[in-house]
Design a protein around this motif. Structure first.
Motif, PDB file in Angstrom:
ATOM      1  N   GLY A  30      -4.833  -0.600   2.425  1.00  0.00           N
ATOM      2  CA  GLY A  30      -3.826  -0.455   3.514  1.00  0.00           C
ATOM      3  C   GLY A  30      -4.002   0.812   4.208  1.00  0.00           C
ATOM      4  N   GLY A  31      -3.118   1.205   5.278  1.00  0.00           N
ATOM      5  CA  GLY A  31      -3.045   2.232   5.832  1.00  0.00           C
ATOM      6  C   GLY A  31      -2.216   3.373   5.500  1.00  0.00           C
ATOM      7  N   ALA A  32      -2.153   4.297   6.476  1.00  0.00           N
ATOM      8  CA  ALA A  32      -1.150   5.721   6.389  1.00  0.00           C
ATOM      9  C   ALA A  32       0.479   5.148   6.625  1.00  0.00           C
ATOM     10  CB  ALA A  32      -1.566   6.760   7.081  1.00  0.00           C
ATOM     11  N   ALA A  34       0.780  -1.242   0.088  1.00  0.00           N
ATOM     12  CA  ALA A  34       0.064   0.031   0.015  1.00  0.00           C
ATOM     13  C   ALA A  34       0.905   1.326   0.164  1.00  0.00           C
ATOM     14  CB  ALA A  34      -0.740  -0.072   1.215  1.00  0.00           C
ATOM     15  N   GLY A  35       2.191   1.227  -0.104  1.00  0.00           N
ATOM     16  CA  GLY A  35       3.130   2.330  -0.185  1.00  0.00           C
ATOM     17  C   GLY A  35       2.999   3.181  -1.455  1.00  0.00           C
ATOM     18  N   VAL A  80      -0.301  -3.424   7.631  1.00  0.00           N
ATOM     19  CA  VAL A  80      -0.294  -4.938   8.170  1.00  0.00           C
ATOM     20  C   VAL A  80      -1.705  -5.153   9.277  1.00  0.00           C
ATOM     21  CG1 VAL A  80       0.913  -6.442   9.960  1.00  0.00           C
ATOM     22  CG2 VAL A  80       2.260  -5.079   8.255  1.00  0.00           C
ATOM     23  N   ARG A  81      -2.085  -4.259  10.097  1.00  0.00           N
ATOM     24  CA  ARG A  81      -2.882  -4.496  10.948  1.00  0.00           C
ATOM     25  C   ARG A  81      -4.273  -4.570  10.373  1.00  0.00           C
ATOM     26  NH1 ARG A  81       0.138  -1.290  13.806  1.00  0.00           N
ATOM     27  NH2 ARG A  81      -0.699   0.451  13.445  1.00  0.00           N
ATOM     28  N   PRO A 111      -3.360   0.271  -2.029  1.00  0.00           N
ATOM     29  CA  PRO A 111      -3.399   1.915  -1.547  1.00  0.00           C
ATOM     30  C   PRO A 111      -5.042   1.808  -1.750  1.00  0.00           C
ATOM     31  CG  PRO A 111      -1.482   1.597  -3.283  1.00  0.00           C
ATOM     32  CD  PRO A 111      -2.031   0.142  -3.056  1.00  0.00           C
ATOM     33  N   ALA A 112      -5.442   2.501  -0.661  1.00  0.00           N
ATOM     34  CA  ALA A 112      -6.793   2.595  -0.686  1.00  0.00           C
ATOM     35  C   ALA A 112      -7.496   3.275  -2.076  1.00  0.00           C
ATOM     36  CB  ALA A 112      -7.432   3.418   0.393  1.00  0.00           C
ATOM     37  N   GLY A 113      -8.401   2.451  -2.662  1.00  0.00           N
ATOM     38  CA  GLY A 113      -9.158   2.938  -3.871  1.00  0.00           C
ATOM     39  C   GLY A 113      -8.348   2.871  -5.040  1.00  0.00           C
ATOM     40  N   ASP A 114      -7.216   2.043  -5.214  1.00  0.00           N
ATOM     41  CA  ASP A 114      -6.390   1.837  -6.393  1.00  0.00           C
ATOM     42  C   ASP A 114      -7.029   0.809  -7.207  1.00  0.00           C
ATOM     43  OD1 ASP A 114      -4.628   0.900  -8.344  1.00  0.00           O
ATOM     44  OD2 ASP A 114      -2.887   2.108  -7.184  1.00  0.00           O
ATOM     45  N   GLY A 115      -7.967   1.163  -8.102  1.00  0.00           N
ATOM     46  CA  GLY A 115      -8.734   0.162  -8.961  1.00  0.00           C
ATOM     47  C   GLY A 115      -7.809  -0.691  -9.794  1.00  0.00           C
TER      48      GLY A 115
END
Ligand code: CTP
Ligand code: MG
Length: 273
Positions: free
Chosen positions: A103-105, A30-31, A111-112, A74-78
Motif C-alpha cells: 500500500g501507499g502513504a 495498509a493503514g 487503492v491506486r 503495509p509495505a514490508g509487513d511479512g
C-alpha cells in the motif's frame, strides 16, 4: 439523495434480471491504525481470536462476488503477507485469485497500487476497507446488483442518527466563549453515512483516480473515499442500503462493539441484512 426507504429491495430480482460483471475487490489494509492505538497495523489486530484482515477476507470470499481480491498491505509487513499466502492455500478450487501489493502513504494511494495489478477482463471494482471486517454478504450483493443494473458508481449508506451541524473555528472574543461556532444544520433526512464496499465500473474508477495526479497535498489528504473522486467527474453515484455490522473499526470502542457482534447474545438474534 432525498428521504427514501433504505430497506427497499434485497437485490434478488436485480440478480435474476442482469448478468453480473467480472468483479475484482480491492481490499485496503495498509493503514497503521493510529486511532486504535494497538501498537501494530490495524489489519493484524485480533478480533474474536483472529486478525481483522482475516475477517475481512473471509467475508469477501464468502460473498462469492469476486473473481480477484487484491489486498494492499503495509509495505514490508511479512506477517500479513504470510497470512495472505496461507489463506490462498486454504481456498478450495473456484475461489478468487488473491493478489497482494504494498500500500501507499494514504488510503487513496493504496487503492491506486491495487488498481495497477487487476487482471485483464475485470469490468467492475469494489473498493473495501479491511477495517469494515464484519460487512455482511448482503451488502456486497446489493452493490454488485446495482452495478449489474447499470450503475457506474454505487455506495452503501446508512441513515444518520445524530443531528449534524457545520461549524467554524472561532476567533477574537468568540474564542473566549467556545472554540467553535455553528454555521448551519444539515437536514438530517437527506444525510447518509457512507460505508464500503464502494462499487465502480473499472474505467470510471481509473479515470477518477487519474485526476488525483493534479492534486496538491491538501486536496490529496482530503480524499476520504473513492466515490468523491467519481462525483468530481460528474458521474452519478447511486446509493444502496449498508449495514450496522459494517462499522469501520477505528477506535478502541469500535473494537469492543465488533467483539460484541461476534460473541454477544445479539449475534444469534441479529436480523439486519
Ligand atoms: N488504508 C490503507 N492505506 C493507508 C491508509 C489507510 O490501505 N495508507 C486503509 C486502512 O487499512 C483501512 C482503510 O484504509 O482498512 C480505512 O482507513 P482507516 O480506518 O483510517 O485506517 P488506518 O489508517 O489504519 O487508521 P488510522 O487513521 O487511525 O491510523
Ligand atoms: Mg487512516
Amino acid at each position: 439523495m432525498s428521504a427514501t426507504d433504505l430497506s427497499a429491495g434485497n437485490g434478488t430480482d436485480a440478480e435474476a434480471a442482469h448478468p453480473r460483471p467480472v468483479v475484482a475487490v480491492v481490499l485496503v489494509a495498509a493503514g497503521s491504525g493510529q486511532r486504535l492505538g494497538y501498537g501494530m497495523p490495524k489489519a493484524r489486530v485480533p478480533l474474536g481470536g483472529e486478525p481483522i484482515l482475516m475477517h475481512a477476507l473471509r467475508g469477501i470470499v464468502a460473498s462469492g462476488v469476486a473473481q480477484q481480491v487484491c489486498i494492499a498491505l503495509p509495505a514490508g509487513d511479512g506477517a500479513l503477507r504470510r497470512m495472505c499466502d496461507d489463506f490462498r492455500n486454504e481456498l478450495v478450487d473456484g475461489g478468487p485469485l488473491l493478489t497482494v501489493v504494498d500500500g501507499g502513504a494514504t488510503r487513496s494511494e493504496s487503492v491506486r497500487s491495487a488498481l495497477a495489478v487487476l487482471e485483464e477482463g475485470t469490468q467492475a471494482v469494489l473498493v473495501h476497507d479491511a477495517a469494515r471486517a464484519l460487512t455482511p454478504e448482503s451488502v456486497f450483493h446489493r452493490v454488485v446488483d446495482s452495478l449489474a443494473a447499470g450503475a457506474l458508481a454505487v455506495i452503501p449508506v446508512m441513515p444518520v442518527v445524530d443531528t449534524v451541524k457545520t461549524v467554524k473555528a472561532t476567533s477574537g472574543n468568540d474564542a473566549r466563549i467556545a472554540p467553535e461556532l455553528v454555521v448551519g444544520t444539515a437536514p438530517r433526512e437527506q444525510l447518509r453515512a457512507v460505508q464500503t464496499p464502494q462499487g465502480f465500473d473499472l474505467d470510471t474508477l481509473l479515470r477518477a483516480h487519474g485526476a488525483v495526479s493534479g492534486f496538491d497535498e491538501e486536496q490529496g489528504a482530503a480524499i476520504t473515499d473513492d466515490a468523491m473522486l467519481v462525483e468530481r467527474l460528474g458521474v452519478p453515484v447511486h446509493a444502496v442500503r449498508g449495514a450496522s455490522q459494517s462499522l469501520k473499526i477505528t477506535t478502541p470502542l469500535d473494537l469492543i462493539i465488533a467483539e460484541g457482534l461476534l460473541e454477544g447474545p445479539l449475534g444469534a438474534r441479529w436480523v439486519e441484512g
